[in-house]
Design a protein around this motif. Structure first.
Motif, short mmCIF file in Angstrom:
data_model
loop_
_atom_site.label_atom_id
_atom_site.label_comp_id
_atom_site.label_asym_id
_atom_site.label_seq_id
_atom_site.Cartn_x
_atom_site.Cartn_y
_atom_site.Cartn_z
N LEU A 71 0.84 -1.20 0.00
CA LEU A 71 0.00 0.00 0.00
C LEU A 71 0.88 1.25 0.00
N TYR A 72 0.71 2.07 -1.02
CA TYR A 72 1.35 3.38 -1.09
C TYR A 72 0.29 4.39 -0.65
N TYR A 73 0.58 5.15 0.41
CA TYR A 73 -0.47 5.95 1.02
C TYR A 73 0.10 7.19 1.70
N GLU A 74 -0.80 8.00 2.24
CA GLU A 74 -0.46 9.18 3.03
C GLU A 74 -1.15 9.09 4.38
N SER A 75 -0.49 9.53 5.41
CA SER A 75 -1.00 9.33 6.76
C SER A 75 -2.29 10.08 7.05
N LEU A 76 -2.53 11.22 6.40
CA LEU A 76 -3.72 12.01 6.69
C LEU A 76 -4.72 12.02 5.54
N CYS A 77 -4.52 11.18 4.54
CA CYS A 77 -5.45 11.08 3.42
C CYS A 77 -6.71 10.34 3.89
N VAL A 104 3.93 1.77 2.65
CA VAL A 104 4.88 2.78 2.16
C VAL A 104 4.25 4.16 2.34
N PRO A 105 4.47 4.80 3.49
CA PRO A 105 3.89 6.12 3.71
C PRO A 105 4.68 7.20 2.97
N TYR A 106 4.08 7.75 1.94
CA TYR A 106 4.68 8.84 1.16
C TYR A 106 3.64 9.42 0.22
N GLY A 107 3.12 8.60 -0.68
CA GLY A 107 2.02 9.01 -1.54
C GLY A 107 2.36 10.13 -2.50
N ASN A 108 1.62 11.25 -2.40
CA ASN A 108 1.79 12.38 -3.30
C ASN A 108 2.76 13.43 -2.75
N ALA A 109 3.56 13.05 -1.79
CA ALA A 109 4.56 13.98 -1.26
C ALA A 109 5.62 14.25 -2.32
N MET A 110 6.41 15.27 -2.08
CA MET A 110 7.49 15.62 -3.00
C MET A 110 8.74 15.99 -2.21
N GLU A 111 9.88 15.61 -2.75
CA GLU A 111 11.15 16.01 -2.15
C GLU A 111 11.52 17.38 -2.68
N VAL A 112 11.23 18.39 -1.90
CA VAL A 112 11.54 19.77 -2.25
C VAL A 112 12.20 20.42 -1.03
N PRO A 113 13.51 20.35 -0.94
CA PRO A 113 14.22 20.88 0.24
C PRO A 113 13.88 22.34 0.50
N THR A 114 13.45 22.61 1.72
CA THR A 114 13.18 23.98 2.16
C THR A 114 13.91 24.21 3.48
N ALA A 115 13.74 25.38 4.04
CA ALA A 115 14.41 25.70 5.31
C ALA A 115 13.88 24.85 6.45
N SER A 117 11.79 21.77 6.01
CA SER A 117 11.62 20.35 5.76
C SER A 117 12.08 20.00 4.35
N PRO A 118 12.64 18.79 4.19
CA PRO A 118 13.04 18.37 2.84
C PRO A 118 11.88 17.82 2.01
N PHE A 119 10.67 17.81 2.59
CA PHE A 119 9.51 17.26 1.90
C PHE A 119 8.31 18.21 1.98
N THR A 120 7.48 18.16 0.97
CA THR A 120 6.19 18.83 1.02
C THR A 120 5.12 17.76 0.82
N CYS A 121 3.97 17.93 1.49
CA CYS A 121 2.94 16.90 1.45
C CYS A 121 1.60 17.48 1.05
N GLN A 122 0.74 16.63 0.48
CA GLN A 122 -0.54 17.05 -0.05
C GLN A 122 -1.42 17.69 1.00
N HIS A 123 -1.37 17.16 2.23
CA HIS A 123 -2.21 17.67 3.30
C HIS A 123 -1.41 18.49 4.31
N GLY A 124 -0.32 19.09 3.84
CA GLY A 124 0.43 20.02 4.67
C GLY A 124 1.51 19.37 5.52
N GLU A 125 2.16 20.21 6.30
CA GLU A 125 3.28 19.77 7.13
C GLU A 125 2.90 18.68 8.14
N PRO A 126 1.70 18.74 8.77
CA PRO A 126 1.34 17.66 9.69
C PRO A 126 1.37 16.29 9.03
N GLU A 127 0.99 16.23 7.75
CA GLU A 127 1.02 14.93 7.08
C GLU A 127 2.46 14.46 6.87
#
Length: 258
Positions: A71-77, A104-115, A117-127
């Protein structure tokens, strides 16, 4: 150690009442019934090694590999949470002898390094935090135990706040500090990067979550069937002798009573 779906009921009927004969439960066992036969050490600690051996002896030995469900998924989806709690976990509880689950918790997240977090997620930082907590729990406890913890989290009203009590319930030997260190340190980022690689490697590429593969392959038909009747699908995909849960056959249990 894998268990039949009826294991928890069997142990509760045959073991739990004896524990109630005293004024309080034995302090040496800090594990819930679903974990009593996970290892010999836990069985001895909880004083149920005889029952665990009996259950293991009656389990058919199969050379056929189990059905692999990933299962490829997101924790808050919301859709992922429904699938985990209403289809995947109940099916695995009954069919774990013929079914292997990978989360496999990741889903529609993206690796976009910022100040921050190195990731951005569909349902925001909490996800992103939830994904990393679950990835760390899988790494620290193993998939079987982690599945109980993640089900506990995903079925709660607040996924993130449920993580600590769910860990303490199903993996009391694993400290929350070890999970927290993983989430805040380089290990958590490495685990999420590995999940990102696995997700990007999907063929065909995923277009939504939950995204479910069976034995490493994805088809629209299988995913549609999994959303409505995963139990029946796993039974059909298994190539070995079907367990009683799949066939509806009666199982003759020992007629001793407690």
């Amino acid at each position: 150690m894998k268990l039949y779906g009826l294991l928890v009921v069997f142990l509760i009927i045959c073991v739990a009442p004896k524990a109630l004969e005293t004024s309080h439960p034995k302090p040496s066992c800090h594990y819930p019934p679903s974990q009593w036969c996970r290892s010999l050490e836990i069985a001895i600690q909880c004083k149920v090694q005889k029952q665990c051996m009996e259950v293991s002896a009656t389990r058919p030995q199969q050379a056929v590999p189990p059905v692999s469900v990933t299962l490829y998924y997101e924790s808050l989806c919301p859709a992922c949470r429904i699938f985990i709690t209403q289809q995947l976990f109940p099916t695995w509880t009954m069919l774990q002898d013929i079914m292997a689950v990978t989360l496999v918790p990741y889903g529609n997240a993206m690796e976009v390094p910022t100040a921050n977090s190195p990731f951005t997620c569909q349902h925001g930082e909490p996800e992103c935090t939830g994904n990393m907590i679950e990835a760390c729990i899988i790494h620290l406890t193993g998939h079987s135990t982690a599945f109980h913890i993640i089900y506990c989290m995903e079925s709660s009203s607040d996924v993130l706040n449920a993580s600590k009590p769910c860990l303490q319930l199903y993996a009391p030997s694993v400290s929350w500090s070890s999970v927290d260190s993983c989430v805040k340190g380089s290990l958590g980022r490495q685990l999420m990067h590995a999940n990102a690689i696995m997700t990007r490697a999907l063929y065909p590429a995923h277009t939504h979550v939950p995204w479910v593969t069976f034995n490493g392959e994805y088809t629209d038909e299988n995913e549609d069937r999994a959303m409505s009747s995963l139990f029946r699908l796993v039974c059909e995909l298994y190539k070995g002798v079907k367990p009683p849960a799949c066939t509806g056959a009666l199982v003759q249990l020992d007629r001793s009573f407690c």
